[in-house]
Design a protein around this motif. Structure first.
Motif, PDB file in Angstrom:
ATOM      1  N   PHE A  36      -8.126  -6.688  -3.371  1.00 57.54           N
ATOM      2  CA  PHE A  36      -9.016  -5.517  -3.300  1.00 57.54           C
ATOM      3  C   PHE A  36      -8.534  -4.427  -4.253  1.00 57.54           C
ATOM      4  O   PHE A  36      -9.327  -3.836  -5.009  1.00 57.54           O
ATOM      5  N   CYS A  37      -7.235  -4.137  -4.207  1.00 54.39           N
ATOM      6  CA  CYS A  37      -6.684  -3.046  -5.026  1.00 54.39           C
ATOM      7  C   CYS A  37      -6.811  -3.336  -6.518  1.00 54.39           C
ATOM      8  O   CYS A  37      -7.120  -2.434  -7.307  1.00 54.39           O
TER       9      CYS A  37
ATOM     10  N   TYR B 186       1.334  -5.263   2.505  1.00 61.83           N
ATOM     11  CA  TYR B 186       0.594  -5.466   1.250  1.00 61.83           C
ATOM     12  C   TYR B 186       0.314  -6.955   1.095  1.00 61.83           C
ATOM     13  O   TYR B 186       1.006  -7.684   0.401  1.00 61.83           O
ATOM     14  N   THR B 187      -0.729  -7.418   1.765  1.00 57.24           N
ATOM     15  CA  THR B 187      -1.071  -8.832   1.807  1.00 57.24           C
ATOM     16  C   THR B 187      -1.826  -9.254   0.537  1.00 57.24           C
ATOM     17  O   THR B 187      -2.240  -8.408  -0.269  1.00 57.24           O
TER      18      THR B 187
ATOM     19  N   SER C 234       6.165  -1.569  -2.529  1.00 55.11           N
ATOM     20  CA  SER C 234       7.289  -0.914  -1.856  1.00 55.11           C
ATOM     21  C   SER C 234       6.734   0.078  -0.847  1.00 55.11           C
ATOM     22  O   SER C 234       5.521   0.320  -0.801  1.00 55.11           O
ATOM     23  N   GLN C 235       7.629   0.636  -0.050  1.00 57.31           N
ATOM     24  CA  GLN C 235       7.206   1.564   0.993  1.00 57.31           C
ATOM     25  C   GLN C 235       8.227   2.684   1.098  1.00 57.31           C
ATOM     26  O   GLN C 235       9.415   2.443   1.281  1.00 57.31           O
TER      27      GLN C 235
ATOM     28  N   VAL D  39       2.492   0.988  -5.006  1.00 57.69           N
ATOM     29  CA  VAL D  39       2.443  -0.099  -5.978  1.00 57.69           C
ATOM     30  C   VAL D  39       2.573   0.503  -7.374  1.00 57.69           C
ATOM     31  O   VAL D  39       1.759   1.338  -7.774  1.00 57.69           O
ATOM     32  N   LEU D  40       3.608   0.107  -8.093  1.00 60.23           N
ATOM     33  CA  LEU D  40       3.826   0.572  -9.458  1.00 60.23           C
ATOM     34  C   LEU D  40       3.265  -0.455 -10.426  1.00 60.23           C
ATOM     35  O   LEU D  40       3.393  -1.674 -10.194  1.00 60.23           O
TER      36      LEU D  40
END
Length: 425
Positions: free
Chosen positions: A245-246, A238-239, A211-212, A196-197
């Protein structure tokens, strides 16, 4: 505006393309650039680590904004040099770029501010590291060179024998140069990996789409670690629950921690996350756009990126709402045979005209050059073929169709980018 981009890879090509979409931009320069970037910008033969020369150029050409793509110049202090000359520049100062420049610093920061990450120990002495591995370590385990290592200074060791060999490579042989003067020994985490940017202005963050990355050279995550062999966006793992949470436990606490340490971060923080059974944890921080993360995120971004850069610099990011297209993106890296160890350069590339100008499809140049009017290979990772689609399946099909239309001798690429995610694995 006149914009200067510092760097020469696929990330910088994606940045040049996105910046060229801005109605505010009149002229783009890139130092040193590559053959693909040259189609959008005037390439300047100044190296990314030649800070004073770059600053002189920015003054001479009256550059309005410099955007630094690469990690080495950011960690080395290019932003400080530009700011001392009164030049406007997007990226973190040296004291903030240490977030990527030292894994020891970043792990200690997370421990101090209770940001979820893997358990770890740090070592400056090889013998002490070996003693720890022999007496206290549980396997598998992860060894990380503390400094910059082009995304390759991470070794996953399945047993003591592999760990001892890894410690020798990092700290004894200095396989990754001075990056191995310190080493982090870290708990091995399992789960889905997500990137995650975020844009940051020192106090506020704004999250880009997830992204992954696919780090291993071969299909099914086999082979050596690379700088990245492909990417998808968004990550299906990435729900909304993970995001909430993040944002609360990782993103804002990191921004706040850096400010509390007197290292306010202005630029892009790249959060490498592992979604473990115990919740999301930080694998690593980077202090810039990822490569090839930029190649899947920027084509989905709807904002004028120059407006966002300026909001970060001016401390008004709280006034910005980022918007991303609903479509999915897939990027497949075409690399030179033998990458990431040994490979040839100067091989002619054919078929680029089939992708150029195709709706919803891009060919971002990573390692290319012009020779006698012909685009040739000039690096380990050569091209990044990105395509959009209504979903991951369509984006993947379109990306691989474009891949089939471009070729060079001894090319290699993964054939499974996005495959498992489509199947829900």
């Amino acid at each position: 505006m006149k914009i200067l981009i510092v760097g020469s890879g696929g990330r910088e090509h994606a940045l040049a393309w996105k910046i060229s979409q801005s109605s505010r931009v009149e002229k783009i320069y890139c130092a040193p650039g590559n053959a693909g970037i040259a189609e959008l910008a005037e390439c300047v033969p100044i190296g990314a680590m030649e800070f004073e020369k770059l600053a002189d150029f920015a003054c001479e050409k009256k550059i309005d904004l410099t955007v630094v793509g690469m990690d080495d110049p950011l960690v080395g202090g290019i932003v400080d040099v530009f700011e001392a000359r009164g030049l406007r520049v997007f990226g973190p100062e040296k004291k903030a770029a240490i977030l990527e420049g030292s894994k020891v610093f970043s792990k200690d920061l997370m421990k101090k501010y209770h940001i979820p990450t893997a358990a770890y120990e740090t070592f400056s002495d090889q013998e002490a590291a070996i003693e720890y591995l022999k007496t206290k370590a549980s396997f598998p385990i992860v060894l990380k060179a503390s400094g910059l290592a082009l995304g390759k200074g991470v070794l996953i060791c399945r047993n003591l024998e592999e760990a001892l060999r890894g410690a020798e490579e990092i700290m004894g042989e200095r396989k990754f140069g001075d990056a191995g003067s310190q080493m982090v020994i870290e708990e091995f985490m399992t789960g889905h990996e997500v990137s995650v940017l975020t844009f940051c202005d020192g106090k506020t963050f704004r999250e880009m789409s997830s992204s992954q990355d696919y780090k291993r050279a071969g299909d099914n995550d086999t082979g050596l670690n690379t700088g990245g062999m492909g990417n998808i966006s968004p990550s299906p793992f990435y729900t909304d629950e993970v995001r909430a949470f993040c944002e609360e436990k990782i993103f804002q606490p990191t921004v706040d921690a850096m400010r509390a340490e007197g290292r306010a971060f202005v630029g892009v923080i790249f959060f490498g996350l592992m979604l473990t059974k115990d919740g999301p944890k930080v694998l690593e921080y980077n202090c810039r756009f990822g490569d090839p993360e930029a190649q899947v995120i920027l084509p989905r971004m709807e904002n004028d990126i120059v407006d966002v850069f300026e909001a970060c610099i001016d401390g008004r990011l709280d006034q910005v709402e980022l918007k991303f297209r609903d479509e999915a993106a897939v990027c497949v890296i075409l690399a030179s045979g033998g990458y990431p160890v040994k490979y040839r350069k100067g091989l002619p590339i054919s078929g680029l005209e089939h992708v150029r100008g195709k709706e919803g499809c891009w060919c971002f140049h990573s390692g290319t050059a012009k020779k006698d009017g012909q685009v040739v290979t000039n690096g380990g990772r050569v091209l990044g073929i990105t395509a959009l689609g209504k979903d991951l399946k369509e984006a993947r099909e379109r990306a691989y169709k474009a891949v089939s239309e471009v070729s060079f001798e001894d090319e290699m690429y993964r054939r499974d980018i996005g495959k498992k995610e489509i199947m829900g694995e």
